[in-house]
Design a protein around this motif. Structure first.
Motif, PDB file in Angstrom:
ATOM      1  N   UNK A 171      27.162 -29.720  -4.596  1.00 12.89           N
ATOM      2  CA  UNK A 171      25.866 -30.389  -4.673  1.00 12.89           C
ATOM      3  C   UNK A 171      24.711 -29.465  -4.313  1.00 12.89           C
ATOM      4  N   UNK A 172      24.927 -28.593  -3.318  1.00 13.47           N
ATOM      5  CA  UNK A 172      23.847 -27.752  -2.813  1.00 13.47           C
ATOM      6  C   UNK A 172      24.021 -26.272  -3.138  1.00 13.47           C
ATOM      7  N   UNK A 173      25.117 -25.895  -3.792  1.00 14.43           N
ATOM      8  CA  UNK A 173      25.340 -24.498  -4.129  1.00 14.43           C
ATOM      9  C   UNK A 173      25.550 -23.623  -2.917  1.00 14.43           C
ATOM     10  N   UNK A 174      26.240 -24.150  -1.912  1.00  8.29           N
ATOM     11  CA  UNK A 174      26.430 -23.441  -0.651  1.00  8.29           C
ATOM     12  C   UNK A 174      27.865 -22.944  -0.511  1.00  8.29           C
ATOM     13  N   UNK A 175      28.149 -22.298   0.601  1.00 13.08           N
ATOM     14  CA  UNK A 175      29.485 -21.780   0.883  1.00 13.08           C
ATOM     15  C   UNK A 175      30.035 -22.481   2.129  1.00 13.08           C
ATOM     16  N   UNK A 176      31.322 -22.266   2.453  1.00 15.97           N
ATOM     17  CA  UNK A 176      31.862 -22.866   3.687  1.00 15.97           C
ATOM     18  C   UNK A 176      31.174 -22.373   4.953  1.00 15.97           C
ATOM     19  N   UNK A 177      30.435 -21.270   4.840  1.00 21.80           N
ATOM     20  CA  UNK A 177      29.772 -20.689   6.011  1.00 21.80           C
ATOM     21  C   UNK A 177      28.282 -21.026   6.044  1.00 21.80           C
ATOM     22  N   UNK A 178      27.904 -22.142   5.445  1.00 19.48           N
ATOM     23  CA  UNK A 178      26.497 -22.544   5.405  1.00 19.48           C
ATOM     24  C   UNK A 178      25.937 -22.722   6.815  1.00 19.48           C
ATOM     25  N   UNK A 354      29.519 -46.836  -8.869  1.00 20.96           N
ATOM     26  CA  UNK A 354      29.152 -48.103  -9.505  1.00 20.96           C
ATOM     27  C   UNK A 354      27.954 -48.717  -8.781  1.00 20.96           C
ATOM     28  N   UNK A 355      28.007 -48.729  -7.460  1.00 23.81           N
ATOM     29  CA  UNK A 355      26.897 -49.284  -6.678  1.00 23.81           C
ATOM     30  C   UNK A 355      25.604 -48.514  -6.972  1.00 23.81           C
ATOM     31  N   UNK A 356      25.690 -47.186  -7.030  1.00 24.18           N
ATOM     32  CA  UNK A 356      24.499 -46.375  -7.274  1.00 24.18           C
ATOM     33  C   UNK A 356      23.931 -46.590  -8.668  1.00 24.18           C
ATOM     34  N   UNK A 357      24.778 -47.031  -9.604  1.00 22.36           N
ATOM     35  CA  UNK A 357      24.322 -47.251 -10.970  1.00 22.36           C
ATOM     36  C   UNK A 357      23.664 -48.612 -11.173  1.00 22.36           C
ATOM     37  N   UNK A 367      14.580 -47.219   0.452  1.00 18.26           N
ATOM     38  CA  UNK A 367      14.575 -47.400   1.902  1.00 18.26           C
ATOM     39  C   UNK A 367      15.079 -46.156   2.613  1.00 18.26           C
ATOM     40  N   UNK A 368      16.158 -45.577   2.096  1.00 21.29           N
ATOM     41  CA  UNK A 368      16.725 -44.377   2.724  1.00 21.29           C
ATOM     42  C   UNK A 368      15.727 -43.233   2.683  1.00 21.29           C
ATOM     43  N   UNK A 369      15.092 -43.037   1.540  1.00 16.93           N
ATOM     44  CA  UNK A 369      14.166 -41.911   1.401  1.00 16.93           C
ATOM     45  C   UNK A 369      12.870 -42.120   2.167  1.00 16.93           C
ATOM     46  N   UNK A 396      32.363 -41.308   2.535  1.00 17.35           N
ATOM     47  CA  UNK A 396      30.976 -41.677   2.757  1.00 17.35           C
ATOM     48  C   UNK A 396      30.010 -40.579   2.347  1.00 17.35           C
ATOM     49  N   UNK A 397      30.343 -39.334   2.669  1.00 18.16           N
ATOM     50  CA  UNK A 397      29.460 -38.230   2.315  1.00 18.16           C
ATOM     51  C   UNK A 397      29.386 -38.034   0.807  1.00 18.16           C
ATOM     52  N   UNK A 398      30.506 -38.141   0.117  1.00 15.53           N
ATOM     53  CA  UNK A 398      30.489 -37.966  -1.333  1.00 15.53           C
ATOM     54  C   UNK A 398      29.681 -39.061  -2.006  1.00 15.53           C
ATOM     55  N   UNK A 399      29.823 -40.299  -1.536  1.00 17.61           N
ATOM     56  CA  UNK A 399      29.025 -41.391  -2.089  1.00 17.61           C
ATOM     57  C   UNK A 399      27.539 -41.098  -1.907  1.00 17.61           C
ATOM     58  N   UNK A 400      27.157 -40.671  -0.701  1.00 18.79           N
ATOM     59  CA  UNK A 400      25.749 -40.379  -0.428  1.00 18.79           C
ATOM     60  C   UNK A 400      25.233 -39.247  -1.306  1.00 18.79           C
ATOM     61  N   UNK A 401      26.017 -38.176  -1.432  1.00 14.27           N
ATOM     62  CA  UNK A 401      25.549 -37.020  -2.192  1.00 14.27           C
ATOM     63  C   UNK A 401      25.608 -37.275  -3.693  1.00 14.27           C
ATOM     64  N   UNK A 402      26.571 -38.060  -4.153  1.00 14.51           N
ATOM     65  CA  UNK A 402      26.595 -38.440  -5.571  1.00 14.51           C
ATOM     66  C   UNK A 402      25.325 -39.188  -5.944  1.00 14.51           C
ATOM     67  N   UNK A 403      24.904 -40.077  -5.053  1.00  8.98           N
ATOM     68  CA  UNK A 403      23.745 -40.917  -5.347  1.00  8.98           C
ATOM     69  C   UNK A 403      22.420 -40.206  -5.098  1.00  8.98           C
ATOM     70  N   UNK A 404      22.363 -39.376  -4.060  1.00  7.79           N
ATOM     71  CA  UNK A 404      21.072 -38.851  -3.614  1.00  7.79           C
ATOM     72  C   UNK A 404      21.037 -37.334  -3.457  1.00  7.79           C
ATOM     73  N   UNK A 405      22.162 -36.651  -3.721  1.00  9.61           N
ATOM     74  CA  UNK A 405      22.207 -35.210  -3.500  1.00  9.61           C
ATOM     75  C   UNK A 405      21.139 -34.454  -4.263  1.00  9.61           C
ATOM     76  N   UNK A 406      20.957 -34.782  -5.542  1.00 10.10           N
ATOM     77  CA  UNK A 406      19.948 -34.093  -6.356  1.00 10.10           C
ATOM     78  C   UNK A 406      18.545 -34.373  -5.832  1.00 10.10           C
TER      79      UNK A 406
END
Length: 485
Positions: A171-178, A354-357, A367-369, A396-406
């Protein structure tokens, strides 16, 4: 309003039945269809296109890490390497530093790539022996194990091969050492807070005359065979407990140096791949349609972890040629142990897609933003909430980043925030409220240690939730003032 009510009903259905031991493989699509039905959206299209599309993308990106991580953990267990490391910590620190020995042993094996349940399987008997000898209450065993295995080595320590640390990378183009400096700061905060709490709890117990007590024996075999524990555990960590007793275990473990060698390989290869090898490769071909029109930034982090785990697996097999009479039995158990956790988390991700769609999700997104404090605080809150609801840091993290990562990445570009800082905040945020009572790792750990929620959960909250929140606040504060480092 009806669409928002559908989202809440779907969540309630997913959480309630999952807590009672129902399989997420069925509950996630069912809950997603309930939410879609309230919004009058096409059900079959959401199931086959939205749900399965997102779940399959998650598997495409991360199944190699689940596969190799579970296999590596199983081989480390069956060769006796994890036990050898635990015994080395026992000899070095002894009963007088029982808590420290358990925490350090857990941190070493999990930072080295050993699966969480495998660590539980070995550390519980070790902790029981040390705590009994030191006359420390049994109820503190789960918290000590959790501190070493499920906090800083999962979410903060730079380079950890935990799946949670891998998820933000595409999602962020990072490495494991971010954000390595911030990760080390967070790790020290979690460790210091957790050890301080356990020292306080131990001293208070001694003043009260509370010793180890009778209780139940640590029951790793029973926990592995418990169907309810299995269903809850597979969405919280990457190893199917039912495979733990299977395989061919060595009669005697390796020397300490041999046991440590594969863990060192994981860390070193991960570092070299991330910072030296991959940046020097010509990967322009990844932009072609046949490779999915992607980039090294999107896949490089996963590649680093996969190569590190593969190198460590080869190291285990080369250094222990005679300790496994039938290596195939352990290999089969390890690879089989990866499937249910990967598909279970993918199902949670499909539900989130599905929820994000749904049109009503715009209300949630706005609300989150709109949360005060900027993108870092908003990101921390969103990952916290979703990890808490699903009982899974990775889900939980994947759901959040799928919906709002970009969206977060765009805000970071506008405000000059390093994506590495987003990465570290997202991972630490997901590793806080995920440790609520219904979390599969918590349920598994308590069962393995022979304790109940009433006896051991408060101390888990202090070391795995409160300490992590303090570390998260420190990272957000330092990141806001000084940026990523």
């Amino acid at each position: 309003m009806l669409g928002l009510a559908g989202i809440l009903v779907g969540l309630a259905l997913l959480i309630g039945l999952a807590y009672r031991g129902w399989s997420v493989l069925l509950l996630a699509p069912l809950a997603a269809l309930v939410a879609a039905a309230f919004a009058s959206e096409p059900l079959l299209a959401h199931w086959t296109q939205t749900f399965m599309g997102s779940a399959s993308r998650f598997l495409m990106q991360f199944f190699p890490i689940f596969l190799l991580g579970a296999l590596f953990g199983k081989l480390m267990e069956d060769t006796g390497s994890v036990s050898a490391i635990a015994e080395a910590m026992t000899r070095t620190l002894g009963p007088r530093r029982a808590v420290m020995a358990v925490v350090v042993a857990g941190a070493i094996v999990t930072y080295g790539g050993v699966s969480l349940f495998v660590a539980f399987f070995v550390l519980a008997p070790m902790a029981e022996a040390l705590f009994r000898a030191a006359d420390i209450p049994r109820r503190l065993m789960p918290a000590a194990i959790a501190l070493g295995t499920s906090t800083f080595t999962m979410s903060a320590l730079p380079g950890t091969p935990a799946i949670q640390n891998a998820i933000p990378m595409p999602f962020f183009g990072t490495t494991p050492f971010a954000a390595p400096g911030l990760g080390i700061v967070a790790s020290l905060v979690m460790l210091a807070f957790g050890l301080g709490w356990l020292a306080f709890a131990e001293a208070r117990a001694r003043r009260r005359g509370e010793g180890f007590g009778p209780g139940l024996m640590a029951d790793v075999e029973g926990a592995a065979a418990d169907a309810t524990v299995r269903e809850r555990a597979t969405v919280a960590q990457g190893f199917d407990p039912i495979e733990a007793p299977r395989g061919d275990r060595a009669v005697a473990g390796p020397p300490t140096a041999v046991a440590f060698a594969p863990l060192v390989v994981v860390v070193v290869v991960n570092l070299v791949m991330s910072l030296v090898v991959l940046p020097r490769l010509d990967t322009a071909f990844l932009a072609e349609p046949r490779w999915g029109e992607t980039s090294l930034a999107a896949v490089g982090g996963v590649w680093s972890v996969v190569v590190a785990l593969a190198a460590a697996i080869v190291t285990v097999l080369v250094l222990n040629p005679k300790r496994l009479a039938t290596p195939r039995a352990s290999i089969d158990a390890g690879v089989n142990a990866s499937v249910l956790p990967a598909v279970s988390v993918a199902s949670l991700v499909g539900f989130g897609a599905v929820v994000a769609a749904l049109p009503a999700f715009e209300v949630v997104r706005d609300w989150v933003l709109s949360i005060e404090g900027g993108p870092l605080v908003s990101l921390a809150v969103s990952t916290n909430i979703l990890a808490a609801l699903t009982g899974s840091a990775s889900g939980g993290m994947t759901i959040a980043l799928d919906a709002l990562g970009a969206v977060y990445l765009g805000l970071a570009a506008v405000q000059g925030i390093d994506p590495a800082l987003l990465h570290r905040v997202a991972v630490i945020g997901a590793g806080t409220l995920d440790s609520l009572p219904h979390n599969g790792a918590v349920v598994t750990l308590l069962a393995v240690c022979g304790t109940t929620h009433r006896e051991g959960y408060l101390d888990i909250v202090m070391v795995a939730v409160v300490g992590a929140i303090v570390a998260l606040a420190a990272v957000i504060g330092l990141g806001t003032l000084f940026g990523s480092f």
